[in-house]
Structures are given as C-alpha cells and as structure tokens.
Write a protein that holds these residues in place. Structure first.
Motif, PDB file in Angstrom:
ATOM      1  N   ASP A   1      45.938 -25.849-114.217  1.00 20.33           N
ATOM      2  CA  ASP A   1      46.226 -24.430-114.087  1.00 20.33           C
ATOM      3  C   ASP A   1      46.323 -23.978-112.649  1.00 20.33           C
ATOM      4  N   PHE A   2      45.482 -24.508-111.771  1.00 17.62           N
ATOM      5  CA  PHE A   2      45.483 -24.010-110.398  1.00 17.62           C
ATOM      6  C   PHE A   2      46.725 -24.434-109.625  1.00 17.62           C
ATOM      7  N   VAL A   3      47.571 -25.255-110.233  1.00 19.07           N
ATOM      8  CA  VAL A   3      48.911 -25.504-109.709  1.00 19.07           C
ATOM      9  C   VAL A   3      49.925 -24.691-110.517  1.00 19.07           C
ATOM     10  N   ALA A   4      49.957 -24.906-111.824  1.00 16.92           N
ATOM     11  CA  ALA A   4      51.035 -24.367-112.655  1.00 16.92           C
ATOM     12  C   ALA A   4      51.075 -22.854-112.710  1.00 16.92           C
ATOM     13  N   ASN A   5      49.904 -22.194-112.717  1.00 19.41           N
ATOM     14  CA  ASN A   5      49.933 -20.739-112.862  1.00 19.41           C
ATOM     15  C   ASN A   5      49.613 -20.010-111.555  1.00 19.41           C
ATOM     16  N   ALA A   6      49.762 -20.709-110.435  1.00 15.61           N
ATOM     17  CA  ALA A   6      49.433 -20.118-109.136  1.00 15.61           C
ATOM     18  C   ALA A   6      50.533 -19.230-108.584  1.00 15.61           C
ATOM     19  N   GLY A   7      51.670 -19.149-109.265  1.00 19.82           N
ATOM     20  CA  GLY A   7      52.811 -18.431-108.715  1.00 19.82           C
ATOM     21  C   GLY A   7      52.532 -16.985-108.366  1.00 19.82           C
ATOM     22  N   ALA A   8      51.837 -16.260-109.257  1.00 22.73           N
ATOM     23  CA  ALA A   8      51.590 -14.843-109.001  1.00 22.73           C
ATOM     24  C   ALA A   8      50.670 -14.656-107.806  1.00 22.73           C
ATOM     25  N   ALA A   9      49.624 -15.481-107.718  1.00 26.67           N
ATOM     26  CA  ALA A   9      48.688 -15.359-106.595  1.00 26.67           C
ATOM     27  C   ALA A   9      49.365 -15.713-105.277  1.00 26.67           C
ATOM     28  N   ALA A  10      50.141 -16.789-105.276  1.00 25.46           N
ATOM     29  CA  ALA A  10      50.821 -17.198-104.048  1.00 25.46           C
ATOM     30  C   ALA A  10      51.832 -16.135-103.619  1.00 25.46           C
ATOM     31  N   TRP A  11      52.623 -15.667-104.575  1.00 30.43           N
ATOM     32  CA  TRP A  11      53.649 -14.670-104.252  1.00 30.43           C
ATOM     33  C   TRP A  11      53.014 -13.381-103.738  1.00 30.43           C
ATOM     34  N   ALA A  12      51.906 -12.955-104.331  1.00 30.21           N
ATOM     35  CA  ALA A  12      51.251 -11.726-103.881  1.00 30.21           C
ATOM     36  C   ALA A  12      50.831 -11.841-102.424  1.00 30.21           C
ATOM     37  N   TRP A  13      50.333 -13.018-102.038  1.00 30.58           N
ATOM     38  CA  TRP A  13      49.916 -13.174-100.650  1.00 30.58           C
ATOM     39  C   TRP A  13      51.126 -13.241 -99.720  1.00 30.58           C
ATOM     40  N   TRP A  14      52.181 -13.898-100.153  1.00 29.55           N
ATOM     41  CA  TRP A  14      53.406 -13.907 -99.340  1.00 29.55           C
ATOM     42  C   TRP A  14      53.912 -12.482 -99.132  1.00 29.55           C
ATOM     43  N   LEU A  15      53.817 -11.685-100.194  1.00 27.98           N
ATOM     44  CA  LEU A  15      54.259 -10.292-100.095  1.00 27.98           C
ATOM     45  C   LEU A  15      53.362  -9.509 -99.131  1.00 27.98           C
ATOM     46  N   LEU A  16      52.059  -9.692 -99.248  1.00 30.88           N
ATOM     47  CA  LEU A  16      51.127  -9.021 -98.354  1.00 30.88           C
ATOM     48  C   LEU A  16      51.424  -9.334 -96.894  1.00 30.88           C
ATOM     49  N   GLN A  17      51.778 -10.577 -96.616  1.00 31.56           N
ATOM     50  CA  GLN A  17      52.006 -10.997 -95.247  1.00 31.56           C
ATOM     51  C   GLN A  17      53.450 -10.807 -94.794  1.00 31.56           C
ATOM     52  N   GLY A  18      54.279 -10.225 -95.651  1.00 34.22           N
ATOM     53  CA  GLY A  18      55.655  -9.964 -95.264  1.00 34.22           C
ATOM     54  C   GLY A  18      56.533 -11.200 -95.242  1.00 34.22           C
ATOM     55  N   GLN A  19      56.109 -12.276 -95.919  1.00 32.27           N
ATOM     56  CA  GLN A  19      56.905 -13.506 -95.932  1.00 32.27           C
ATOM     57  C   GLN A  19      58.011 -13.467 -96.980  1.00 32.27           C
ATOM     58  N   VAL A  20      57.893 -12.573 -97.963  1.00 32.40           N
ATOM     59  CA  VAL A  20      58.973 -12.261 -98.901  1.00 32.40           C
ATOM     60  C   VAL A  20      59.056 -10.742 -98.976  1.00 32.40           C
ATOM     61  N   GLY A  21      60.204 -10.249 -99.427  1.00 34.84           N
ATOM     62  CA  GLY A  21      60.403  -8.803 -99.473  1.00 34.84           C
ATOM     63  C   GLY A  21      60.926  -8.336-100.811  1.00 34.84           C
ATOM     64  N   THR A  22      61.964  -7.535-100.787  1.00 33.80           N
ATOM     65  CA  THR A  22      62.460  -6.901-102.005  1.00 33.80           C
ATOM     66  C   THR A  22      63.660  -7.614-102.623  1.00 33.80           C
ATOM     67  N   ASP A  23      64.053  -8.754-102.080  1.00 37.34           N
ATOM     68  CA  ASP A  23      65.132  -9.533-102.692  1.00 37.34           C
ATOM     69  C   ASP A  23      64.497 -10.534-103.654  1.00 37.34           C
ATOM     70  N   PRO A  24      64.634 -10.343-104.976  1.00 31.73           N
ATOM     71  CA  PRO A  24      63.976 -11.253-105.917  1.00 31.73           C
ATOM     72  C   PRO A  24      64.352 -12.708-105.711  1.00 31.73           C
ATOM     73  N   GLU A  25      65.584 -12.962-105.316  1.00 26.11           N
ATOM     74  CA  GLU A  25      66.012 -14.349-105.173  1.00 26.11           C
ATOM     75  C   GLU A  25      65.238 -15.059-104.064  1.00 26.11           C
ATOM     76  N   ASP A  26      64.876 -14.333-102.995  1.00 21.01           N
ATOM     77  CA  ASP A  26      64.064 -14.939-101.943  1.00 21.01           C
ATOM     78  C   ASP A  26      62.716 -15.394-102.506  1.00 21.01           C
ATOM     79  N   SER A  27      62.110 -14.530-103.328  1.00 20.76           N
ATOM     80  CA  SER A  27      60.820 -14.876-103.928  1.00 20.76           C
ATOM     81  C   SER A  27      60.956 -16.021-104.915  1.00 20.76           C
ATOM     82  N   PHE A  28      61.982 -15.963-105.755  1.00 23.03           N
ATOM     83  CA  PHE A  28      62.204 -17.040-106.716  1.00 23.03           C
ATOM     84  C   PHE A  28      62.443 -18.363-105.995  1.00 23.03           C
ATOM     85  N   ARG A  29      63.259 -18.330-104.936  1.00 22.44           N
ATOM     86  CA  ARG A  29      63.587 -19.565-104.223  1.00 22.44           C
ATOM     87  C   ARG A  29      62.335 -20.189-103.603  1.00 22.44           C
TER      88      ARG A  29
END
Length: 415
Positions: free
Chosen positions: A340-368
């Motif tokens: 689980d700590f690999v497979a379902n980590a997407g939301a936690a990882a993405w939230a931190w990327w968003l907090l740090q400005g590493q992804v923004g409002t383009d969904p494809e950037d986040s998906f990629r």
C-alpha cells in the motif's frame, strides 16, 4: 541543502537500496499518541504521529464503527513509510474515530475531533479524507473552526501563506480533462493505483489489453483505479462494494457502474444489467484474475481467507489491506504483493508536490509526474521479485530507508 538540491541523491540512494539490507523504519514506537472521547456521543478518537520530519506529519482521518488505536497506529506506520518511499520531506500520521459515518451525528463528531486536535492541526499535522470521511467533510470541519484548509500546518510555513493557499486550492479543485468530470484532488489517488497496476503488468510482461483485474471497493481509490484502468483498456471483470460482488468475464461497463453509485458510494443494483452476475461481497477475493486490487477496508486479506485468493498479483489500494501472515502465505505461493505505501501513495505525493509548487493547475502535468514515479518504483520492486524472489515490500522498505537517510537535514520549503 534544499529538497530540490537533494533530489539526485535521493534517486541514487533509492536505486542502491535494492541491494541493501532493508530496515523497517516504523519498528520504533510512535513519536506521539493522542486519545480523545467525544463529550456528546462518547465516541473515541485517536491521533497517532509515527514520525515528524521538520516538525510535520501527514495522514488522513478515517471514521468507522470499531476503529481502534491499534488500527490507527498501523496506518500511521504505513504513512511514515509511504512518505519516505516517495522521498517526501514530511513524516507519517493518522487520525481515526470509532463511530458510524452514516450516523446523522457524524459531522458533529468529526468537527469536535478536529477542534480537540487543533494544536496539532495548527502546526504539525496535515490531514485529508480517508475511509468514512470525505474531503468535503474535512473542509467543512476546518471552515467551522476558522482554519483555511486541511494543509494549514504546512501552508503556515510559507513566506506568503495567502499565495500558497490560493495555489493549493486551485490545484485541488481544477477539473480533470478526461471523461471523469471531478476535481483533480478527488481522482489522483485512484489514478496512482491504476498506474501501479499498469506498471505491474508492464514489469511482468503482460499486455494491458489482455490483463484482467478485480477491484474490491468503489470509493475514491477503488472507483478511481477502476475508471483509469478501464480507460487504459484493461478488462475489469469484477467489482465489489458493500452490497456484494458484480462479475462479468467479458468485462464490466465501469463508467456506467460508477455513475450508478448512491450517496453512500454503493452501486444501485436496479441499474445493473441482467448479464452481470451478482455474488456475495467476499467473492471478489476468489476472482481468477491477473491483478486483485483490495481498495476497501484494512486487513481485507487475512489468515482466514488468504487461501481463497486466486489472483497472480495483489496491488494494495487500501491501507494495510493484507495482514503480515497472509502476505507471507501469498509470497510462498509465488503471488507478489505490491504494498500500500507504494500503490496508494499517489494522493499524498501529489499533495506535497502541489504544496511545494512542483505541479500546478494542468492535470496532465500531475498525471505525467505521478505516472512516471509510480511506474518506475513498481518496476524496481518487481524486478527484484522476478530476478531474486525478493518480496516487493522488502525492496520498497529499502527504498524508504535510503530516502529517509538522504532527507536528513534537508530544508523544508513551502513557496
């Protein structure tokens, strides 16, 4: 040294981890444990902070009848390993409330729990949705308490909290550009699980178009995973919710079934085609498929039912979906478990990327970014499995160990 400066070192040490002796970073007792009793209903609530990194920990808040401090401790340990596996500069925590989420008093219980945990929510704990608690409910409780957003503790560290808050809100609520018209924050976790499944198929040499999957659960994780797997051309032959298992060996119409969910996330059986076989809820575990995705409750695969599992691989979408003895039995049978700590980590990882400005409002950037990071990690842990029969959990813990060591002393930056 900042986190971004440290990124290359993280990747290097993560690659080396597969040959290192792995250490379970969560063997130590939790750093903090808080218990609470609701003065109105008598419900018990728990906050377990397994690790703090730079004074911060992240992990959702769940609500279910029968929730225990032992369960929440297990989940907090998983979060600590999850954040380390993805090299996130934040520790792991979890909240839990022993109460029926369908009870009309549930929202009041949640709000009072958050109020009691406010010292943690103000400065140290970043929380979000989990089993029995939606992000909308979390946001409502925070609003009632005068807190800006459930990422409040991290946003408060920004040099410009208002700008950081605006960036986070924009990222959470941007609509996806595919046929699943939901905010990106609602689907990114399920998308990550789907990528873990697709990465598994690729790593094991299975064409996605001929790979079969069964999904237990149609909530945020299970429903999102089923949607994006279906979109990728994978055949979903069985889905289970609280009402039972739906099976069609020719493949289910996933979009139609998800559209038929009611307010409690259960599929309206009156809208299920007659060609779909309706079975007991636990029949999902015995599905003869390539990949089984337990995406509902913790400990879904346990010593009592592990013999029923007929899948070739288990990809855990729910937290602690498989008990340790059950996973040992699956491993002995040649069935790898992507943890689980690999497979379902997407939301936690993405939230931190968003907090740090590493992804923004383009969904494809986040998906990629999530697609690349998830599939690369799955490839590493399954390569160790196919070549040397090293259990995926063992290799993944090695990656977490290397990342945590590389993060020591890293500066936590929230722009």
């Amino acid at each position: 040294m900042t986190l971004m400066d440290n990124r290359g070192e993280l990747d290097k040490q993560a690659r080396q981890a597969v040959t290192a002796v792995p250490v379970d970073l969560t063997e130590a007792p939790p750093a903090h444990e808080v218990t609470w009793r609701d003065p109105v209903t008598g419900a018990d609530g728990f906050l377990v902070v397994q690790t703090l990194v730079g004074g911060l920990a992240t992990g959702g808040t769940r609500m279910r009848k029968g929730c225990t401090v032992e369960e929440v401790t297990d989940l907090a340990r998983g979060m600590a390993t999850k954040t380390a596996t993805f090299g996130l500069p934040v520790g792991g925590a979890k909240g839990g409330i022993d109460f029926d989420p369908k009870d009309p008093r549930a929202m009041g219980v949640l709000t009072r729990f958050c109020e009691a945990m406010r010292p943690w929510l103000d400065r140290h704990w970043i929380t979000a949705e989990d089993l029995g608690v939606s992000q909308e409910q979390i946001d409502e409780a925070f609003a009632e308490l005068g807190l800006s957003q459930s990422y409040h503790a991290a946003i408060g560290r920004s040099a410009d909290p208002e700008r950081a808050l605006a960036r986070v809100r924009a990222g959470l609520h941007v609509q996806t550009e595919d046929e699943l018209p939901l905010p990106l924050g609602d689907v990114i976790g399920g998308y990550g699980v789907a990528q873990a499944c697709l990465g598994t198929a690729v790593a094991l040499g299975w064409p996605p178009s001929t790979t079969t999957v069964a999904v237990q659960g149609v909530g945020t994780m299970g429903g999102g995973a089923a949607w994006y797997l279906h979109e990728a051309g994978v055949k979903i032959v069985a889905i289970a919710d609280a009402g039972g298992t739906l099976r069609d060996p020719d493949g289910l119409d996933v979009p139609a079934l998800l559209a038929a969910r009611d307010e409690y996330g259960e599929i309206d059986r009156s809208q299920v085609p007659g060609s779909v076989e309706q079975l007991p809820r636990d029949a999902i575990l015995a599905s003869e498929v390539d990949i089984l995705v337990p995406a509902a409750v913790s400990y879904a695969i346990n010593e009592d039912n592990v013999a029923d599992v007929a899948a070739r691989v288990v990809v855990e979408a729910a937290n602690t979906a498989t008990t340790a003895p059950a996973e040992d039995e699956l491993t002995a049978r040649g069935v790898p478990v992507v943890p689980d700590f690999v497979a379902n980590a997407g939301a936690a990882a993405w939230a931190w990327w968003l907090l740090q400005g590493q992804v923004g409002t383009d969904p494809e950037d986040s998906f990629r970014r999530l697609r690349n990071e998830m599939q690369s990690k799955v490839a590493v842990i399954l390569e160790a499995w196919t070549s040397d029969r090293v259990p995926p959990r063992t290799t993944a813990r090695g990656i977490a160990q290397a990342n945590r060591e590389a993060l020591a002393g890293a500066e936590i930056i929230v722009p």
